[in-house]
Design a protein around this motif. Structure first.
Motif, PDB file in Angstrom:
ATOM      1  N   SER A 246       0.838  -1.195   0.000  1.00  0.00           N
ATOM      2  CA  SER A 246       0.000   0.000   0.000  1.00  0.00           C
ATOM      3  C   SER A 246       0.870   1.242   0.000  1.00  0.00           C
ATOM      4  O   SER A 246       2.077   1.183   0.241  1.00  0.00           O
ATOM      5  CB  SER A 246      -0.906   0.009   1.231  1.00  0.00           C
ATOM      6  OG  SER A 246      -0.116   0.067   2.403  1.00  0.00           O
ATOM      7  N   VAL A 247       0.234   2.371  -0.284  1.00  0.00           N
ATOM      8  CA  VAL A 247       0.849   3.674  -0.064  1.00  0.00           C
ATOM      9  C   VAL A 247       0.075   4.303   1.086  1.00  0.00           C
ATOM     10  O   VAL A 247      -1.152   4.465   0.989  1.00  0.00           O
ATOM     11  CB  VAL A 247       0.762   4.572  -1.318  1.00  0.00           C
ATOM     12  CG1 VAL A 247       1.429   5.922  -1.057  1.00  0.00           C
ATOM     13  CG2 VAL A 247       1.388   3.874  -2.519  1.00  0.00           C
ATOM     14  N   ASP A 248       0.780   4.599   2.199  1.00  0.00           N
ATOM     15  CA  ASP A 248       0.130   5.173   3.367  1.00  0.00           C
ATOM     16  C   ASP A 248       0.417   6.670   3.400  1.00  0.00           C
ATOM     17  O   ASP A 248       1.567   7.087   3.257  1.00  0.00           O
ATOM     18  CB  ASP A 248       0.678   4.544   4.656  1.00  0.00           C
ATOM     19  CG  ASP A 248       0.388   3.040   4.705  1.00  0.00           C
ATOM     20  OD1 ASP A 248      -0.180   2.514   3.722  1.00  0.00           O
ATOM     21  OD2 ASP A 248       0.747   2.405   5.710  1.00  0.00           O
TER      22      ASP A 248
ATOM     23  N   LYS B 180       4.451   6.544   3.289  1.00  0.00           N
ATOM     24  CA  LYS B 180       5.252   5.315   3.289  1.00  0.00           C
ATOM     25  C   LYS B 180       4.634   4.360   2.268  1.00  0.00           C
ATOM     26  O   LYS B 180       3.405   4.206   2.224  1.00  0.00           O
ATOM     27  CB  LYS B 180       5.243   4.676   4.671  1.00  0.00           C
ATOM     28  CG  LYS B 180       6.193   3.500   4.770  1.00  0.00           C
ATOM     29  CD  LYS B 180       6.265   2.911   6.150  1.00  0.00           C
ATOM     30  CE  LYS B 180       7.167   1.678   6.121  1.00  0.00           C
ATOM     31  NZ  LYS B 180       7.109   0.943   7.387  1.00  0.00           N
ATOM     32  N   ALA B 181       5.486   3.768   1.454  1.00  0.00           N
ATOM     33  CA  ALA B 181       4.969   2.899   0.384  1.00  0.00           C
ATOM     34  C   ALA B 181       5.684   1.556   0.398  1.00  0.00           C
ATOM     35  O   ALA B 181       6.848   1.477   0.803  1.00  0.00           O
ATOM     36  CB  ALA B 181       5.160   3.569  -0.971  1.00  0.00           C
ATOM     37  N   SER B 182       5.002   0.519  -0.028  1.00  0.00           N
ATOM     38  CA  SER B 182       5.588  -0.824  -0.022  1.00  0.00           C
ATOM     39  C   SER B 182       6.390  -1.132  -1.273  1.00  0.00           C
ATOM     40  O   SER B 182       7.211  -2.036  -1.281  1.00  0.00           O
ATOM     41  CB  SER B 182       4.490  -1.884   0.068  1.00  0.00           C
ATOM     42  OG  SER B 182       3.480  -1.503   0.939  1.00  0.00           O
ATOM     43  N   GLU B 183       6.088  -0.445  -2.362  1.00  0.00           N
ATOM     44  CA  GLU B 183       6.717  -0.848  -3.625  1.00  0.00           C
ATOM     45  C   GLU B 183       6.692   0.310  -4.604  1.00  0.00           C
ATOM     46  O   GLU B 183       5.990   1.295  -4.400  1.00  0.00           O
ATOM     47  CB  GLU B 183       5.992  -2.054  -4.215  1.00  0.00           C
ATOM     48  CG  GLU B 183       4.515  -1.776  -4.509  1.00  0.00           C
ATOM     49  CD  GLU B 183       3.768  -3.011  -5.007  1.00  0.00           C
ATOM     50  OE1 GLU B 183       4.332  -3.766  -5.812  1.00  0.00           O
ATOM     51  OE2 GLU B 183       2.601  -3.204  -4.600  1.00  0.00           O
ATOM     52  N   GLY B 184       7.451   0.182  -5.713  1.00  0.00           N
ATOM     53  CA  GLY B 184       7.394   1.142  -6.805  1.00  0.00           C
ATOM     54  C   GLY B 184       8.192   2.408  -6.553  1.00  0.00           C
ATOM     55  O   GLY B 184       8.718   2.633  -5.468  1.00  0.00           O
ATOM     56  N   GLU B 185       8.271   3.204  -7.619  1.00  0.00           N
ATOM     57  CA  GLU B 185       8.987   4.474  -7.559  1.00  0.00           C
ATOM     58  C   GLU B 185       7.953   5.576  -7.491  1.00  0.00           C
ATOM     59  O   GLU B 185       7.250   5.830  -8.459  1.00  0.00           O
ATOM     60  CB  GLU B 185       9.839   4.665  -8.822  1.00  0.00           C
ATOM     61  CG  GLU B 185      10.888   3.596  -9.059  1.00  0.00           C
ATOM     62  CD  GLU B 185      11.991   3.645  -8.002  1.00  0.00           C
ATOM     63  OE1 GLU B 185      12.478   4.754  -7.701  1.00  0.00           O
ATOM     64  OE2 GLU B 185      12.347   2.567  -7.477  1.00  0.00           O
ATOM     65  N   GLY B 186       7.883   6.255  -6.339  1.00  0.00           N
ATOM     66  CA  GLY B 186       6.848   7.265  -6.160  1.00  0.00           C
ATOM     67  C   GLY B 186       7.370   8.678  -6.348  1.00  0.00           C
ATOM     68  O   GLY B 186       8.554   8.954  -6.203  1.00  0.00           O
TER      69      GLY B 186
ATOM     70  N   GLN C 251       9.831   5.560   5.621  1.00  0.00           N
ATOM     71  CA  GLN C 251       8.846   6.514   6.144  1.00  0.00           C
ATOM     72  C   GLN C 251       9.352   7.920   5.858  1.00  0.00           C
ATOM     73  O   GLN C 251      10.460   8.274   6.257  1.00  0.00           O
ATOM     74  CB  GLN C 251       8.675   6.292   7.656  1.00  0.00           C
ATOM     75  CG  GLN C 251       7.755   7.287   8.328  1.00  0.00           C
ATOM     76  CD  GLN C 251       6.280   7.029   8.007  1.00  0.00           C
ATOM     77  OE1 GLN C 251       5.769   5.941   8.242  1.00  0.00           O
ATOM     78  NE2 GLN C 251       5.612   8.025   7.435  1.00  0.00           N
ATOM     79  N   TYR C 252       8.540   8.690   5.117  1.00  0.00           N
ATOM     80  CA  TYR C 252       8.886  10.078   4.843  1.00  0.00           C
ATOM     81  C   TYR C 252       7.983  10.982   5.684  1.00  0.00           C
ATOM     82  O   TYR C 252       6.760  10.829   5.620  1.00  0.00           O
ATOM     83  CB  TYR C 252       8.684  10.409   3.361  1.00  0.00           C
ATOM     84  CG  TYR C 252       9.612   9.643   2.449  1.00  0.00           C
ATOM     85  CD1 TYR C 252      10.804  10.227   1.989  1.00  0.00           C
ATOM     86  CD2 TYR C 252       9.308   8.342   2.054  1.00  0.00           C
ATOM     87  CE1 TYR C 252      11.660   9.516   1.156  1.00  0.00           C
ATOM     88  CE2 TYR C 252      10.155   7.632   1.237  1.00  0.00           C
ATOM     89  CZ  TYR C 252      11.328   8.215   0.781  1.00  0.00           C
ATOM     90  OH  TYR C 252      12.164   7.517  -0.029  1.00  0.00           O
ATOM     91  N   SER C 253       8.592  11.885   6.465  1.00  0.00           N
ATOM     92  CA  SER C 253       7.804  12.876   7.201  1.00  0.00           C
ATOM     93  C   SER C 253       8.308  14.249   6.779  1.00  0.00           C
ATOM     94  O   SER C 253       9.493  14.557   6.926  1.00  0.00           O
ATOM     95  CB  SER C 253       8.001  12.719   8.708  1.00  0.00           C
ATOM     96  OG  SER C 253       7.532  11.469   9.116  1.00  0.00           O
ATOM     97  N   ILE C 254       7.413  15.044   6.236  1.00  0.00           N
ATOM     98  CA  ILE C 254       7.813  16.322   5.647  1.00  0.00           C
ATOM     99  C   ILE C 254       7.056  17.444   6.357  1.00  0.00           C
ATOM    100  O   ILE C 254       5.839  17.372   6.515  1.00  0.00           O
ATOM    101  CB  ILE C 254       7.479  16.357   4.141  1.00  0.00           C
ATOM    102  CG1 ILE C 254       8.167  15.174   3.445  1.00  0.00           C
ATOM    103  CG2 ILE C 254       7.892  17.680   3.510  1.00  0.00           C
ATOM    104  CD1 ILE C 254       7.230  14.198   2.838  1.00  0.00           C
ATOM    105  N   GLN C 255       7.794  18.420   6.762  1.00  0.00           N
ATOM    106  CA  GLN C 255       7.168  19.623   7.302  1.00  0.00           C
ATOM    107  C   GLN C 255       6.945  20.573   6.137  1.00  0.00           C
ATOM    108  O   GLN C 255       7.820  20.747   5.280  1.00  0.00           O
ATOM    109  CB  GLN C 255       8.090  20.295   8.346  1.00  0.00           C
ATOM    110  CG  GLN C 255       8.538  19.357   9.449  1.00  0.00           C
ATOM    111  CD  GLN C 255       7.386  18.690  10.164  1.00  0.00           C
ATOM    112  OE1 GLN C 255       6.425  19.362  10.550  1.00  0.00           O
ATOM    113  NE2 GLN C 255       7.441  17.373  10.341  1.00  0.00           N
TER     114      GLN C 255
END
Lengths: 709, 709
Positions: free
Chosen positions: A648-650, A661-667, A701-705
């Motif tokens: 999934s893409v969360d 956060k994503a499980s697969e692929g180039e986002g 996990q990406y967290s962006i301000q």
């Protein structure tokens, strides 16, 4: 929820059949289950049949002797290395080494299928099958075979000998009533929300008649003279004390009236469903929207059954236009590929093609576009490779009906549907139909390439390009900068409707200037024929979202879907007109309870929330590449999950933070921010105009301000 | 003989279905009944299916209210004047006046069929049916129907509610064994002649296994290891004392071997047959020929079953080339139109066409020519009108396979059969196949005219004319005055065979000079590849008869068919080679009992005696005109009957008297006589060369004195 129905992909033994035949057989059986006051109500279109005689074949090379068990639906002939084995054996010993094994299975009543299980020899998706052996004897007396149309077998999840395709049933679980009240000498049973299944009667005794009047609404169940579905049960005294009715219905309420000679203790039901996991999710700071998502998901689940059907009370049929929306919603809720494939196959049937899918011109086109989307979301090329011939023969049928201008207008037996809208003109050359045909031709070009049919690819691409050019030449109004609706006998009609104009936006057939003009002059113009079905609301809101009108669309969703919730809806409806009141909401087709109160096309918020607010969509097949463009639409925060083939893409998004956060692929994450977003150790690319881009790798996990606009 | 199965033509109530679907369903069921040593042996070609969902419709105008009973195979929706009737009623009251009545019937397992019976409203051949309603809703909300492919219903002789199509069975009658003898601990039972049916065991007691080894010959039944068919019965002690086996077989002998724990008193059988009347007859001064006719008739009766099949032991299948001969023999024996129609429909199946009939190129062509003959003999145009679309799609398939020269040569999956003959060349362009295609195109031209397709008629006639011209341009050897066999890659092969040469005679494609040359250089030439199957003997002897060689042909018949009788044949064989001896006569396909000893194509004397000795044949459709050309072929006298649609032509001929009486049509009697024939009050026209002509009116006995040449 029960165990999910997952397809077999492990090369273990499974029941196999001619591809598409199980789906044809099951859809025949399912669609004829619709009743209207005990009258059978079969579909309006042609039924096809499974091939009653087919040959399964495999070639094996095994290291040791293998004792192979054989299970079959239908009698069979078995050949090992082209030599017939006598009898109809329950098992066979295959010697070590290379062997060709063929089963010719006959089953006229259901469909031919086999399950073969040895240590090495196992029936699975690697086998091939044909409906025509084309065996013949040459002049030297030798058997020859040529021109045999072998195709890969079909299978699903029938992974044990006793789990036979012919005995397929959805899962059931017991549900109790929420409330009962006296109605005359009988009672009204309320299950608390819309549901589907089989009535159970407990403590049943005596002889006589018991009547069940079903209602999606309380009004309907109480109206024994006009309710759409009912069952009269006749008991002879020999019935079991706990009786489960064998006919399924859609209802929330049931009115039960029994003869004085019949007694029972209570009524419950068996809820029947396809066990699927909710792989998508959505929550936001607005509880109304959260409720809308939940009820949409439940609506979607109720209508996702043997196939994606339109509604559970009515029609209980597989309609291509309705199913097309279910496919899209499915990608944001279940991501169940099998349901898409089953539905596409049930809709298509076989050759020869003698009518449009569901006899509706637009519905043929949704079938093609649905396959294109299926490939885009799942990356699966096997379906297209196997069924390309059926795509081609349907397209040949469509192309064969073009007029001298190269456009489609309805011929005898062609239904142009578009939408339920009073006075919507459908004669002659309608721009909407030509636009769908163009998109279908593009889908054919992509599919032809996947199927290795390069000549076809070229031809379909040319046809698509020509048609698009002609579409604009004829229907684009250069003065008004909008697309006109219709031309009859060479006369352009002075009508503009939303249909082609909104599809032109998300098909990306319009340039940016055209899109802006269409948005203002058509989509947001109250003088244009209004849309009152959730069916076309789906596309209308999608077009507005594609134009960045997420805030406006959320207001619309709150009004429209929220309006249904305020009226007590526990699933979303076939049609909703806020201007109506009371019993008017239940009427349709001139019948007081004609409207379906659980209709798949009512569930579109699932799709809109996932694609245009969480903002996730694939940009290359099977999410090998994808974008995430979160859009709050004025909300404080949203969070959720969009399923991908293997994960999934969360996404979480508030006005100052985005988490992905994503499980697969180039986002590619696209952020609109007043200031440059901040995240450690990750490149942020500015795209100008407050737009920024971040590349998303799997399992990070990406967290962006950031600072929302 | 039992009550003949006659079609319903009285407009009384009968079971009705989609035309051709009963035949497809029954042929699927029947052809898979072939077994080889308990192994199921299905046909080599594609199976089709009935439509599982169809709509029957009628319009009535009735003088008073009618109480109508409804019987159905499958669940149904009933509409009266387009309004759905609730429930699935067992009867309905139709008010007086004009009404439209529609039944939409679903039956996936068998085939949808209904029987409707009121005083006025009755299901019969006047109803129409469709597999696609093509109902749709227009922009004003009104239901519309257009482009619906309505066709006349199919029916046969299921003339009572309880006599359901799905329960069709041939007639049976008990037969006792003629002789039994001990074989080891078991016995050999002899029924005295070739037969077909179900073994019955009387006085059966105990538990254990009982084996049945069937034989068309004594040798086969005694050879338990190699006999082609057998049944192992397992009894648990609870079986009835009189046990009838449920699987039918072809046999004269049965070897019975039972476990010591199983006892029985005796073995008999249920003979199974289609109850048809022998409407044709033949007797002559030669007892051998009379016996040949009787055994031919019996052979024909055994193979005339649900359909015309090839052989009763093997293949029990419907082969178009074999059936074509059965059609012709049928016109001189049963004149049962239903059997011809059933067989044509079973062979053709449905669309799409993806292979030749039985996957054999020549067998597609026999199918077309069979329809032409059917029209000529019966005068029935309804069959062609209903099934012309299936004729056309098969012909389109054939024409689509022509090479650049406009000829057919085998492509992938095409079997060129012609005949069983060692080393017969079948590659490339074979003249025989082109000739059959030309004849098929002529049949299409006639059929197109009957179907009212005038453009098609013109096109097919042109194609036929062109092909015939090309056939002679390429294959006719101007030097040798014979037709060559084959051209490969543009190279004419130096081969002459009998096939195209004999067909060219009775197709009348050769002129008189060409015919004479072919007769002498090919038909009567021992250096040409000899024919050893009764299948091609049929045409060889027909060609010789057409050339006036009746005396020569009688000698051949006495030798060939008489030869089989001398070997004890009680039915005629698949193949007979007088040079073989002993067990060789039973061998075929490399198996010791592979040969079928009851093969329809062995019965051709029926046809030859009727057409070329009694000399009766139609010259206009349905015997509206016909000729009688008696030919003694050297016999002292012949007499017999040739059936016509509504009666017969009865002929007696000796060397000095001819008697003719006919039931219908305009006949022309042609007499060869040394002196002018004599008959009172009737005109005799001399045609020169000792040939005279007399016109025959119906229901008049003509007795003519003449003097045979």
């Amino acid at each position: 929820m029960g165990k999910p129905f997952l397809p077999n992909t492990s090369h273990a033994s499974t029941w196999i059949w001619y591809p598409g035949d199980f789906e044809i057989w099951l859809s025949n059986k399912m669609q004829v289950r619709r009743t209207e006051r005990e009258a059978v109500f079969p579909p309006l279109w042609q039924y096809y049949s499974p091939y009653p005689l087919i040959t399964f074949q495999t070639e094996v090379d095994i290291p040791e002797e293998d004792e192979v068990k054989i299970y079959s639906e239908g009698t069979f002939q078995l050949l090992v290395d082209d030599v017939q084995i006598y009898g109809v054996p329950e098992s066979i010993t295959i010697p070590s080494g290379k062997h060709k094994i063929s089963f010719k299975v006959y089953n006229q009543e259901v469909l031919p299928a086999i399950y073969v299980d040895g240590k090495y020899v196992k029936s699975n998706e690697t086998w091939i099958v044909t409906n025509e052996d084309k065996l013949w004897i040459d002049e030297t007396g030798k058997a020859q075979q040529s021109g045999t149309p072998w195709v890969p077998v079909g299978s699903w999840n029938f992974n044990s000998p006793e789990n036979k395709p012919s005995e397929f049933r959805l899962t059931t679980e017991p549900w109790n009533a929420k409330k009962t009240e006296k109605v005359g000498t009988g009672e009204l049973v309320d299950f608390g929300k819309e549901t589907f299944g089989y009535i159970k009667i407990h403590g049943l005794k005596g002889k006589g008649k018991l009547s069940l009047y079903y209602g999606e609404s309380r009004e309907e169940a109480l109206d024994s003279a006009k309710c759409e579905t009912l069952d009269y049960l006749h008991f002879d005294g020999n019935q079991p004390e706990t009786y489960t009715h064998d006919k399924s219905k859609a209802f929330r309420y049931v009115q039960v009236q029994a003869d004085a000679t019949v007694e029972y203790d209570s009524i419950s039901m068996l809820y029947e469903y396809l066990p699927l996991e909710y792989r998508g999710a959505f929550k936001s700071s607005d509880e109304v929207l959260n409720k809308i998502w939940d009820v949409s998901a439940y609506t979607m689940h109720l209508t996702t059954r043997e196939f994606f059907i339109d509604g559970i009370k009515r029609d209980r049929w597989v309609w291509s236009g309705d199913a097309y929306q279910s496919y899209l919603m499915n990608y944001y809720l279940f991501f169940d590929s099998s349901s898409v494939e089953r539905t596409l196959l049930a809709l298509r049937g076989k050759d020869p093609v003698t009518a449009h899918v569901n006899i509706i011109m637009d519905y043929s086109f949704y079938w093609f576009v649905g396959i294109y989307d299926y490939y885009l979301y799942t990356g699966d090329t096997a379906f297209i490779k196997t069924f390309y011939p059926r795509m081609k023969s349907l397209m040949e049928f469509c192309l064969g009906r073009r007029n001298e201008n190269g456009f489609l207008e309805p011929l005898d037996g062609d239904w142009v549907f578009i939408d339920w809208a009073d006075g919507l003109p459908k004669k002659g050359e309608v721009s909407f139909e030509q636009m769908l045909l163009a998109r279908s031709l593009e889908a054919m070009a992509v599919s032809a390439e996947i199927a290795g049919e390069n000549e076809d690819q070229k031809q379909y691409q040319e046809l698509a390009d020509d048609l698009k050019e002609k579409l604009f030449d004829v229907f684009w109004d250069e003065e008004e900068d909008v697309m006109k609706h219709q031309r009859i006998d060479g006369e352009m009609q002075d009508i503009v409707t939303k249909y082609a104009n909104m599809f032109g936006i998300f098909f990306n057939y319009f340039n940016e200037e055209q899109k802006e003009s269409v948005k203002n002059k058509v989509l947001l113009n109250d003088d244009i024929l209004q849309i009152t079905t959730p069916y076309m609301r789906f596309y209308e809101l999608e077009a507005l979202c594609a134009m960045g009108e997420q805030k406006f669309v959320l207001d619309e969703i709150r009004d429209y879907w929220g309006g249904m919730l305020e009226l007590g809806a526990t699933s979303f409806w076939e049609k909703y007109d806020p201007k109506q009141s009371g019993g008017e909401h239940l009427e349709m087709y001139g019948r007081p309870y004609g409207k379906s109160l659980c209709h798949a096309w009512g569930a579109s918020p699932i799709y809109l929330f996932g694609k245009y607010y969480l903002g996730v969509e694939p940009t290359a097949p099977g999410y090998s590449e994808y974008v995430v463009k979160p859009n709050l639409g004025g909300l404080k925060w949203i969070e959720g999950k969009v399923p991908t083939p293997n994960g999934s893409v969360d996404v979480y998004c508030s006005t100052d933070e985005i988490k992905v956060k994503a499980s697969e692929g180039e986002g590619t994450l696209i952020i609109h921010s007043i200031s440059k977003p901040e995240i450690n150790l990750v490149d942020i690319k500015s795209l100008g105009s407050n737009k920024y881009e971040i590349k998303i790798k799997p399992n990070t996990q990406y967290s962006i301000q950031y600072k929302a606009l």
